[in-house]
Design a protein around this motif. Structure first.
Motif, PDB file in Angstrom:
ATOM      1  N   UNK A 190       0.831  -1.212   0.000  1.00 31.03           N
ATOM      2  CA  UNK A 190       0.000   0.000   0.000  1.00 31.03           C
ATOM      3  C   UNK A 190       0.865   1.263   0.000  1.00 31.03           C
ATOM      4  N   UNK A 191       2.176   1.062  -0.008  1.00 32.37           N
ATOM      5  CA  UNK A 191       3.111   2.199   0.053  1.00 32.37           C
ATOM      6  C   UNK A 191       4.306   1.912  -0.850  1.00 32.37           C
ATOM      7  N   UNK A 248      10.300   0.451   7.709  1.00 33.68           N
ATOM      8  CA  UNK A 248      11.473  -0.434   7.791  1.00 33.68           C
ATOM      9  C   UNK A 248      11.061  -1.853   8.158  1.00 33.68           C
ATOM     10  N   UNK A 249       9.929  -1.967   8.843  1.00 32.83           N
ATOM     11  CA  UNK A 249       9.454  -3.268   9.325  1.00 32.83           C
ATOM     12  C   UNK A 249       8.449  -3.902   8.365  1.00 32.83           C
ATOM     13  N   UNK A 305       0.004  -3.923   7.052  1.00 32.23           N
ATOM     14  CA  UNK A 305      -0.128  -4.607   8.340  1.00 32.23           C
ATOM     15  C   UNK A 305      -1.097  -3.835   9.239  1.00 32.23           C
ATOM     16  N   UNK A 306      -1.534  -4.472  10.298  1.00 33.60           N
ATOM     17  CA  UNK A 306      -2.441  -3.823  11.248  1.00 33.60           C
ATOM     18  C   UNK A 306      -1.774  -2.573  11.844  1.00 33.60           C
ATOM     19  N   UNK A 307      -0.484  -2.683  12.136  1.00 36.25           N
ATOM     20  CA  UNK A 307       0.277  -1.564  12.692  1.00 36.25           C
ATOM     21  C   UNK A 307       0.370  -0.413  11.682  1.00 36.25           C
ATOM     22  N   UNK A 328      -1.230   3.349  12.089  1.00 34.80           N
ATOM     23  CA  UNK A 328      -0.422   4.574  11.977  1.00 34.80           C
ATOM     24  C   UNK A 328      -0.979   5.504  10.903  1.00 34.80           C
ATOM     25  N   UNK A 329      -1.631   4.936   9.892  1.00 35.41           N
ATOM     26  CA  UNK A 329      -2.266   5.756   8.857  1.00 35.41           C
ATOM     27  C   UNK A 329      -3.408   6.587   9.448  1.00 35.41           C
ATOM     28  N   UNK A 330      -4.205   5.967  10.300  1.00 32.61           N
ATOM     29  CA  UNK A 330      -5.315   6.676  10.936  1.00 32.61           C
ATOM     30  C   UNK A 330      -4.809   7.778  11.856  1.00 32.61           C
TER      31      UNK A 330
END
Length: 209
Positions: free
Chosen positions: A33-34, A175-176, A182-184, A188-190
């Motif tokens: 997505x990025x 980096x991860x 991912x859920x994380x 972070x997008x929100x």
């Protein structure tokens, strides 16, 4: 006389292994997505392919990040030629992921020194922008060493870019997650909003924007 004949046979066999080659192509980052999508095209002689196989080269998804980085310079050294191509987030959003992926593949092939007589492409979808011969192989990265090496080159190069982009786009754990959803990453997008390297066309389909 027998020894001379045997030596000639061995030389002939080595010449065949060196001359016969296959050109594999694969992409990485299609479902991210990025960031951009990367593709690599690799030309390998039979002999080099056998050597890399003995070194444990396989589908990039089946190798650890450390193993991929370890075999990467060996692939570069043993390949007869290779090319790397990519398509930007802007192209992905504008043209759609399939067309953008095909562009990245064509760009990789165009960086080869010679026009391939045939391409071995991972997956069932034909490369519509390629007018030459091609073979589409499902799970090709586990069946053809040239496709496997292409997947490794594309993966190592794209992962390296993602790691460098972390400092420019902190807070998204690039980096991860290497740009994948991912859920994380979604969390972070929100919290932080979109960047100019997030694929709006993807996130729109996921109802995240």
């Amino acid at each position: 006389m027998k020894l001379i004949i045997q030596e000639e046979k061995e030389e002939d066999h080595l010449q065949i292994l060196n001359k016969a080659s296959e050109i594999g192509i694969d992409e990485v980052g299609r479902g991210s997505v990025f960031g951009p999508v990367f593709s690599a095209a690799v030309v390998l002689s039979k002999k080099s392919g056998l050597t890399l196989n003995k070194l444990g080269v396989n589908d990039s998804k089946k190798l650890t990040p450390k193993k991929r980085k370890d075999v990467f310079p060996k692939i570069i050294a043993l390949s007869s030629d290779y090319g790397l191509g990519q398509s930007s987030v802007r192209e992905i959003d504008l043209l759609g992921i399939r067309h953008a992926t095909e562009l990245s593949m064509i760009r990789a092939v165009k960086k080869l020194k010679h026009i391939p007589s045939e391409l071995l492409i991972d997956g069932p979808l034909p490369l519509r922008l390629w007018e030459g011969n091609q073979r589409n192989i499902i799970s090709g990265d586990s069946k053809f060493i040239s496709i496997a090496t292409a997947s490794i080159i594309a993966k190592v190069m794209r992962d390296s870019l993602m790691e460098r982009l972390e400092s420019k786009y902190p807070g998204y754990f690039i980096f991860k997650n290497k740009g994948y959803g991912t859920k994380q990453h979604f969390s972070s997008l929100k919290e932080n909003g979109l960047t100019n390297l997030h694929r709006k066309s993807f996130l729109n389909k996921l109802n995240l924007i």
